[in-house]
Design an enzyme around this catalytic site. Structure first.
Site, mmCIF file in Angstrom:
data_model
loop_
_atom_site.group_PDB
_atom_site.id
_atom_site.type_symbol
_atom_site.label_atom_id
_atom_site.label_comp_id
_atom_site.label_asym_id
_atom_site.label_seq_id
_atom_site.Cartn_x
_atom_site.Cartn_y
_atom_site.Cartn_z
ATOM 1 N N SER A 139 -1.857 2.192 6.902
ATOM 2 C CA SER A 139 -2.421 1.989 8.237
ATOM 3 C C SER A 139 -3.894 1.596 8.207
ATOM 4 C CB SER A 139 -2.243 3.249 9.085
ATOM 5 O OG SER A 139 -3.036 4.313 8.581
ATOM 6 N N LYS A 191 -8.659 7.178 10.716
ATOM 7 C CA LYS A 191 -8.722 5.993 11.573
ATOM 8 C C LYS A 191 -10.178 5.564 11.740
ATOM 9 C CE LYS A 191 -4.280 6.362 12.210
ATOM 10 N NZ LYS A 191 -3.345 5.417 11.546
#
Length: 280
Positions: A139, A191
């Site tokens: 990701s 993230k």
């Protein structure tokens, strides 16, 4: 025949034996040789100085950017100079202990490392200081990568990162920061901070829009939007067949919008909504 006065003035042992024992003791426990030689205040200063320099090294190593790198380098050089002075001072100390005391010191340090530090210092450091994480999934590719069966040229060994857990105690998350946030189940996700409190976030592939304006600063966002260096740009959830939140979205006063750099393969705020400040 020597008088008792003359005999008392003789050193307990001669160099280099005393010096070697002093070096070994200082390596195991900075300041211990001074303390045992009767210079207790100096020994405490050596011990405290060693502890402070190690903490400063860890502090700067956990800080992002050039400031952290430069600070860590300076601290390492200072620590090396500190050790040289400590060893030189320890070599000259009139050590009056034998191998038995040195063995006891080894045992004490071993017990300290085996029982005290793992049960006291390590949990405290992980909770409030620095923790290591192993990157899983793709990701955040290509910024951070890990083995994956769904990606070509994926590495065999995953990236490992140090996460600074105290910097946000005295500062706020900045746009572009790589951050770890915990889900409601306590699972850590890595993230990038994209939207800040009070802002309106939208996606116009491959750009992110903040308050209606395309996001190009910091430069990493422009590189992602232009699909440079292996980046794919940002996409809306419906473009990849996923159900997400309604965009545009206005963030609350303590909410952040976090997204993965590999947008097509990232489960982030586009799907689960904004992240609360306390979870970052």
């Amino acid at each position: 025949m020597e008088t008792p006065q003359e005999e008392s003035r003789k050193p307990a042992m001669t160099q280099p034996k005393a010096g070697l024992i002093g070096l070994a003791m200082s390596w195991l426990f900075p300041g211990s040789v001074h303390f045992l030689a009767g210079r207790r205040l100096i020994g405490f200063v050596w011990f405290l100085g060693s502890l402070l320099l190690v903490c400063l090294c860890m502090l700067f190593m956990a800080m992002p950017g050039k400031i952290g790198l430069a600070g860590a380098l300076v601290c390492v050089l200072l620590y090396l100079a500190f050790l040289c002075n400590l060893f030189a001072s320890s070599w000259r100390q009139p050590v009056r202990v034998g191998c038995g005391t040195l063995i006891l010191l080894f045992v004490f340090v071993g017990l300290l490392n085996t029982f005290v530090l793992p049960r006291v210092l390590k949990p405290t450091l992980i909770r409030y200081g620095v923790e290591t994480f192993v990157v899983s999934g793709m990701s955040m590719a290509p910024t951070m990568i890990a083995p994956s069966e769904n990606a070509e040229n994926a590495p065999e060994i995953p990236d490992r990162i140090f996460v600074n857990k105290f910097i946000y105690r005295y500062s706020e998350p900045r746009r572009g920061d790589l951050a770890v946030h915990l889900t409601d189940e306590g699972v850590p996700y890595i993230k990038r901070v994209v939207g800040l409190p009070g802002e309106t976030v939208d996606i116009q592939s491959p750009f992110v829009l903040i308050n209606g304006t395309r996001l190009t600063d910091p430069p990493i966002f422009e590189a992602m939007a232009q699909k440079k260096d292996g980046y794919s740009g940002y996409v809306r959830p419906e473009e990849i067949g996923m159900h997400g939140i309604a965009l545009p979205l206005t963030l609350g006063p303590d909410e952040y919008f976090l997204m993965g750099d590999n947008s097509p393969l990232s489960a982030d705020s586009r799907l689960v909504g904004p992240v609360r400040r306390e979870a970052v």
